[in-house]
Design an enzyme around this catalytic site. Structure first.
Site, PDB file in Angstrom:
ATOM      1  N   ASP A  20      -3.953  -4.852   1.024  1.00  0.00           N
ATOM      2  CA  ASP A  20      -4.319  -4.279   2.319  1.00  0.00           C
ATOM      3  C   ASP A  20      -5.720  -4.765   2.653  1.00  0.00           C
ATOM      4  O   ASP A  20      -6.698  -4.313   2.059  1.00  0.00           O
ATOM      5  CB  ASP A  20      -4.256  -2.754   2.221  1.00  0.00           C
ATOM      6  CG  ASP A  20      -4.691  -2.057   3.493  1.00  0.00           C
ATOM      7  OD1 ASP A  20      -5.074  -2.741   4.468  1.00  0.00           O
ATOM      8  OD2 ASP A  20      -4.669  -0.804   3.516  1.00  0.00           O
ATOM      9  N   ASN A  49       0.880  -1.166   0.000  1.00  0.00           N
ATOM     10  CA  ASN A  49       0.000   0.000   0.000  1.00  0.00           C
ATOM     11  C   ASN A  49       0.920   1.219   0.000  1.00  0.00           C
ATOM     12  O   ASN A  49       1.515   1.562   1.020  1.00  0.00           O
ATOM     13  CB  ASN A  49      -0.906  -0.004   1.236  1.00  0.00           C
ATOM     14  CG  ASN A  49      -1.837   1.194   1.285  1.00  0.00           C
ATOM     15  OD1 ASN A  49      -1.459   2.311   0.932  1.00  0.00           O
ATOM     16  ND2 ASN A  49      -3.058   0.986   1.759  1.00  0.00           N
ATOM     17  N   TYR A  80      -7.674  -3.734  -2.221  1.00  0.00           N
ATOM     18  CA  TYR A  80      -7.716  -2.746  -1.144  1.00  0.00           C
ATOM     19  C   TYR A  80      -9.089  -2.859  -0.488  1.00  0.00           C
ATOM     20  O   TYR A  80     -10.071  -2.272  -0.938  1.00  0.00           O
ATOM     21  CB  TYR A  80      -7.471  -1.351  -1.702  1.00  0.00           C
ATOM     22  CG  TYR A  80      -7.502  -0.250  -0.666  1.00  0.00           C
ATOM     23  CD1 TYR A  80      -6.907  -0.424   0.572  1.00  0.00           C
ATOM     24  CD2 TYR A  80      -8.131   0.969  -0.924  1.00  0.00           C
ATOM     25  CE1 TYR A  80      -6.931   0.573   1.531  1.00  0.00           C
ATOM     26  CE2 TYR A  80      -8.166   1.979   0.022  1.00  0.00           C
ATOM     27  CZ  TYR A  80      -7.561   1.776   1.247  1.00  0.00           C
ATOM     28  OH  TYR A  80      -7.600   2.767   2.201  1.00  0.00           O
ATOM     29  N   ASP A  92       2.705   4.634   5.162  1.00  0.00           N
ATOM     30  CA  ASP A  92       2.444   4.102   6.502  1.00  0.00           C
ATOM     31  C   ASP A  92       2.382   2.570   6.496  1.00  0.00           C
ATOM     32  O   ASP A  92       2.287   1.961   7.554  1.00  0.00           O
ATOM     33  CB  ASP A  92       1.173   4.706   7.111  1.00  0.00           C
ATOM     34  CG  ASP A  92       0.028   4.835   6.126  1.00  0.00           C
ATOM     35  OD1 ASP A  92       0.144   4.344   4.986  1.00  0.00           O
ATOM     36  OD2 ASP A  92      -0.995   5.460   6.486  1.00  0.00           O
ATOM     37  N   HIS A  93       2.448   1.965   5.299  1.00  0.00           N
ATOM     38  CA  HIS A  93       2.541   0.518   5.153  1.00  0.00           C
ATOM     39  C   HIS A  93       3.932   0.146   4.644  1.00  0.00           C
ATOM     40  O   HIS A  93       4.631   0.988   4.073  1.00  0.00           O
ATOM     41  CB  HIS A  93       1.525   0.003   4.130  1.00  0.00           C
ATOM     42  CG  HIS A  93       0.094   0.202   4.503  1.00  0.00           C
ATOM     43  ND1 HIS A  93      -0.744  -0.830   4.841  1.00  0.00           N
ATOM     44  CD2 HIS A  93      -0.658   1.338   4.550  1.00  0.00           C
ATOM     45  CE1 HIS A  93      -1.952  -0.355   5.079  1.00  0.00           C
ATOM     46  NE2 HIS A  93      -1.921   0.956   4.919  1.00  0.00           N
TER      47      HIS A  93
END
EC number: 3.1.11.2
Length: 281
Positions: free
Chosen positions: A158, A7, A115, A257-258
């Site tokens: 994700d 992601n 996603y 952030d992933h």
């Protein structure tokens, strides 16, 4: 084949970092989520210069999925069967589908970059949408593997679900209070496994997070969660020879952030030529 999912949280903001990772780690296939752009806005050039084909599916500045591959990308699909849509305020069927799924066949593997909807809140319509979306994905998986039990199928991306308490290091995620850790979400994840899939990374990496919020020093405190997965059919899982969660990609300049999750696959059969060149590093 080296297969990765990431992601990227805006590919236009992180294209250099993403391509550098692919080249440095000899990734053959990268499934991306949250590209946050339309196909015509995707930065194809750097990928193509590095030897990758790319297909992208995005409708606006939100969501969006893509696949980059060194091998040809075939049989592209932009939704799985019966995938529901969502529109705030819309009741009943017929809501427009979001750009959350992209499927393609690459080197004999059916890869889906997914996603999964966030859910937002336990009393939010988006939470019901999330469970319906996962139910449809499970139905597709069960039907596909019933039709072809030897299908090398990879559902990657994700999933916005923390399957076990051991996968949750974020003190703000509380069962019965927040999404991602609720019983119905965890049951939906388990339903995918019951439909014939395996978490291909967990046997090799039992613990470890894949996401840390930007706020409240979550990464320095290692208050992360494990929500990015490579789920594979038995034919795919049996070919896995290695796996890695690239935690260090959460460091450095403008990180997502992933972090990427990667598996190595040995897809050669017993009758294949042992002298053929390997395609993963």
């Amino acid at each position: 084949m080296r297969l990765a999912t990431w992601n990227v949280n805006s590919i236009r903001a992180r294209v250099a970092r993403t391509v550098d990772f692919c080249v440095r780690e000899s990734v053959d296939v990268l499934a991306m989520q949250e590209i946050k752009c339309k196909p015509e806005q995707f930065p194809y050039g750097p990928f193509e210069d590095a030897g990758y084909h790319v297909v992208a599916h995005g409708l606006n500045q939100w969501n969006g999925v893509a696949i980059a591959s060194r091998e040809p990308i075939e049989d592209v699909e932009y939704a799985f069967p019966d995938m529901p849509g969502f529109l705030k305020g819309h009741e009943g069927p017929g809501a427009p589908q979001e750009a959350r799924a992209l499927g393609a066949t690459i080197g004999g593997v059916k890869v889906w970059s997914l996603y999964v909807p966030n859910g937002r809140g336990l009393d939010d319509p988006h939470y019901r949408y999330k469970l319906e979306w996962l139910s449809a994905l499970t139905g597709y998986t069960r039907d596909a593997l019933a039709k072809d039990p030897d299908l090398a199928l990879a559902l990657v991306g994700d999933f916005n679900i923390v399957p076990t308490d051991e996968d949750n290091g974020d003190p703000t995620l509380i069962e019965g209070v927040t999404t991602h850790v609720s019983v119905p979400e965890r049951e939906a994840f388990a339903g995918l496994l019951d439909a014939g899939l395996t978490d291909t990374v967990r046997p090799l990496i039992p613990t470890g997070y894949t996401y840390w919020d930007y706020k409240q020093l979550r990464f320095p405190r290692n208050e992360g969660i494990r929500i990015d997965f490579i789920l594979g059919s038995h034919a795919l899982a049996d070919a896995v020879t290695g796996a890695k969660i690239h935690r260090d990609e959460r460091k450095g300049e403008i990180p997502s952030d992933h972090v990427p999750v990667v598996i190595d696959l040995d897809l050669t059969g017993p009758d294949d030529d042992d002298d053929r060149p390997m395609i993963f590093g």
